[in-house]
Design an enzyme around this catalytic site. Structure first.
Site, PDB file in Angstrom:
ATOM      1  CG  HIS A  57      -0.404   0.355   2.508  1.00 32.17           C
ATOM      2  ND1 HIS A  57      -0.038  -0.587   3.447  1.00 32.17           N
ATOM      3  CD2 HIS A  57      -0.129   1.553   3.076  1.00 32.17           C
ATOM      4  CE1 HIS A  57       0.415   0.024   4.524  1.00 32.17           C
ATOM      5  NE2 HIS A  57       0.377   1.315   4.325  1.00 32.17           N
ATOM      6  CG  ASP A 110      -0.043  -3.989   2.706  1.00 29.15           C
ATOM      7  OD1 ASP A 110       0.472  -3.444   1.716  1.00 29.15           O
ATOM      8  OD2 ASP A 110      -0.574  -3.351   3.643  1.00 29.15           O
ATOM      9  CB  SER A 147       2.990   1.950   6.142  1.00 29.16           C
ATOM     10  OG  SER A 147       1.801   2.033   6.881  1.00 29.16           O
TER      11      SER A 147
END
Length: 361
Positions: free
Chosen positions: A99, A130, A213
């Site tokens: 992402h 992911d 992230s």
């Protein structure tokens, strides 16, 4: 890159325990006084000097880990978004979240010290877990790969540090503990999320903010034990962040996926269980989720081999009741390819159960 996840379990409000004053009630008559208990043994006091030495040693551990690992953590600019990444090897491969890269194919990478901005390109993205790998066009001399540890040895209560670029502040470090292991979490598809359901995640109290992230969750041995990916949101706070609840993809899964992408350019063996169906959530007469209707069965897949067919409604897998697509994905996320699990289904109003040997996604 911002990404949050809604935790479906109800959030409990804890009421502080108030001190209770006990009143002695005297009953008529005389009784012999109870013998006095021996006073408890004195607990040796910790001197301020000893406490200071212990704190100083822990601080030195933190500084050593940060000096060792932070040069291996980078900031990634992908279009208008910012995330983090971890150097995989000296050839310039960097592992991050799918992402974070989104639909971009070229990126600007800044090392933790902020001294260099480098160009990079996408190698491959694997949204189902992911994870993604990008590669620097011109890796600088002395590029330092991170050391990835064994996430199966991670224990609750273990001190960990989260490193990355929260809110674009490159080279930031937060501290916490491992709060839980083995979590299965479903991402939201909005806000750049992949919508993946990821099993065996590490839950941590270390602050995970937008931009963290793809960074590094690190133990005090200087090993990356996870890739910070999700921050929980609390439904009662209008979707605001729930402090101290973050999730990281375990390093064992990161190694499995990243190694395949680096070697072959794609993921050939995900290690994730699959039924081999396409399905949708169905509702009962009261408009409540009541199972997953099979819309299509893959030829030669696990479901087809077990005799399931289009139109069947799956209501249970193993010991887990299935009401939605998400609950089905979560049940499969905790299983492995080759596992034999009972699957309960409805067909023409009649209930049946078959044993399915799970395939691989």
């Amino acid at each position: 890159m911002a990404l949050t996840v809604n935790v479906t379990a109800a959030v409990r409000v804890l009421v502080p325990l108030l001190p209770v004053t006990a009143a002695a009630v005297l009953l008529g008559g005389c009784v012999a006084p109870a013998p006095r208990a021996a006073p408890p043994a004195a607990t040796p006091a910790v001197s301020p000097a000893a406490a200071g030495r212990a704190a100083g040693e822990l601080e030195e551990d933190y500084r050593n880990v940060i000096r060792d690992v932070l040069p291996s953590v980078v900031q990634i600019e992908a279009g208008q978004g910012i995330g983090s990444g971890v150097v995989w090897d000296e050839r310039g491969h960097i592992v991050t979240n799918a992402h974070v890269v989104g639909g971009e194919r070229s990126f600007r990478v800044t090392v933790a010290t902020g001294e260099e901005v480098l160009a990079a390109r996408l190698v491959s993205s694997y949204p189902e877990q992911d994870l993604a790998v990008i590669r620097l066009d011109a890796p600088p001399p002395g590029l330092k790969p991170a050391r990835f540890g064994d996430s199966s040895k991670v224990e609750v209560g273990q001190i960990v540090l989260a490193m990355g670029s929260p809110l674009g502040l490159s080279g930031s470090v937060t501290q916490g503990i491992v709060s839980a292991t083995g979590r299965t979490v479903s991402e939201g598809g909005a806000g750049g999320g992949t919508g993946a359901t990821i099993g065996n995640m590490v839950q941590t109290s270390a602050a995970i903010n937008p931009g963290n992230s793809g960074g590094a969750l690190v133990n005090l041995a200087g090993e990356v034990v996870g890739i910070p990916t999700l921050a929980a949101t609390e439904p009662g706070m209008s979707g605001g962040p729930a402090p101290g609840i973050g999730f990281a993809i375990p390093s064992s899964m990161v190694r499995t996926i990243a190694d395949q992408i680096v070697r072959t350019g794609r993921v050939t063996h995900s290690g994730r269980a699959a039924l081999g169906i396409a399905g949708r959530t169905v509702l009962d007469d009261d408009y409540r989720p009541a199972g997953v209707a099979i819309a299509e069965v893959a030829r030669g897949g696990a479901a087809a081999d077990a005799g399931l067919r289009a139109g069947d409604i799956i209501t249970r897998v193993g010991d887990t009741d299935i009401t939605t697509i998400t609950s089905l994905l979560e049940a499969l996320a905790s299983a492995k390819p080759g596992d034999r699990v009972p699957v309960t289904y409805l067909r023409d109003g009649r209930r049946g159960t078959v044993t399915v040997t799970l395939g691989e996604m």
